[in-house]
Design a protein around this motif. Structure first.
Motif, PDB file in Angstrom:
ATOM      1  N   ILE A   1       0.844  -1.198   0.000  1.00  0.00           N
ATOM      2  CA  ILE A   1       0.000   0.000   0.000  1.00  0.00           C
ATOM      3  C   ILE A   1       0.879   1.248   0.000  1.00  0.00           C
ATOM      4  N   ALA A   2       1.876   1.267   0.874  1.00  0.00           N
ATOM      5  CA  ALA A   2       2.763   2.436   0.951  1.00  0.00           C
ATOM      6  C   ALA A   2       3.531   2.630  -0.355  1.00  0.00           C
ATOM      7  N   SER A   3       4.036   1.555  -0.919  1.00  0.00           N
ATOM      8  CA  SER A   3       4.789   1.655  -2.175  1.00  0.00           C
ATOM      9  C   SER A   3       3.902   2.107  -3.329  1.00  0.00           C
ATOM     10  N   GLY A   4       2.683   1.618  -3.385  1.00  0.00           N
ATOM     11  CA  GLY A   4       1.761   2.031  -4.437  1.00  0.00           C
ATOM     12  C   GLY A   4       1.406   3.502  -4.340  1.00  0.00           C
ATOM     13  N   LEU A   5       1.209   3.992  -3.116  1.00  0.00           N
ATOM     14  CA  LEU A   5       0.921   5.414  -2.946  1.00  0.00           C
ATOM     15  C   LEU A   5       2.103   6.268  -3.393  1.00  0.00           C
ATOM     16  N   ILE A   6       3.309   5.839  -3.045  1.00  0.00           N
ATOM     17  CA  ILE A   6       4.507   6.588  -3.435  1.00  0.00           C
ATOM     18  C   ILE A   6       4.684   6.572  -4.948  1.00  0.00           C
ATOM     19  N   LEU A   7       4.444   5.421  -5.586  1.00  0.00           N
ATOM     20  CA  LEU A   7       4.597   5.339  -7.042  1.00  0.00           C
ATOM     21  C   LEU A   7       3.626   6.271  -7.755  1.00  0.00           C
TER      22      LEU A   7
END
Length: 151
Positions: free
Chosen positions: A124-130
């Protein structure tokens, strides 16, 4: 749970969290649609063979991109949409089952579930950052095209 029940619950939960976080009324439905869109991506990808972590990552990326675009269109901060939009993706029941396994003395099962929960949270965190990064690069490229060229 049927797919249409999931759509309704994801919409209602995203709107409810939008209310909880004082999202402006004019942006509530858009936040709910962001959450519903993320849930649709999360729900459909396993039919094509995606694991939970990958489908969560792509759903969070979709929510983030949609949040950035909605923030530009509605002129409100993107966190109004992204926070409410990721709520349907949060692995709450998985975390609960992990803690329950530890309480019941099933340590291997608890570690397995806790690891999966951590991976989903990281996705979730990585997807938001991407999603944020893609929009930032796009804005930078647009700005670079409009700058006067040096001779």
């Amino acid at each position: 749970m049927t797919w249409w029940q999931g759509l309704g619950l994801s919409l209602v939960s995203a709107v409810a969290y939008g209310l909880l976080f004082n999202v402006p009324v004019r942006a509530l439905l858009a936040g709910g649609l962001a959450g519903m869109t993320g849930w649709i991506v999360f729900y459909l990808l396993p039919f094509w063979g995606a694991e939970v972590t990958l489908s969560t990552f792509l759903a969070a990326t979709t929510v983030s991109l949609l949040s950035q675009l909605l923030s530009i269109y509605l002129r409100v901060p993107s966190t109004n949409f992204s926070v409410a939009g990721i709520i349907p993706l949060v692995p709450g029941s998985m975390a609960y089952k992990a803690m329950l396994a530890f309480v019941n003395g099933e340590y291997i099962h608890g570690i397995t579930l806790a690891t999966k929960t951590s991976m989903v949270a990281g996705a979730i965190a990585s997807g938001l950052i991407l999603g944020i990064s893609c929009v930032t690069v796009w804005k930078g490229a647009r700005y670079a095209d409009k700058r006067p060229k040096a001779h």
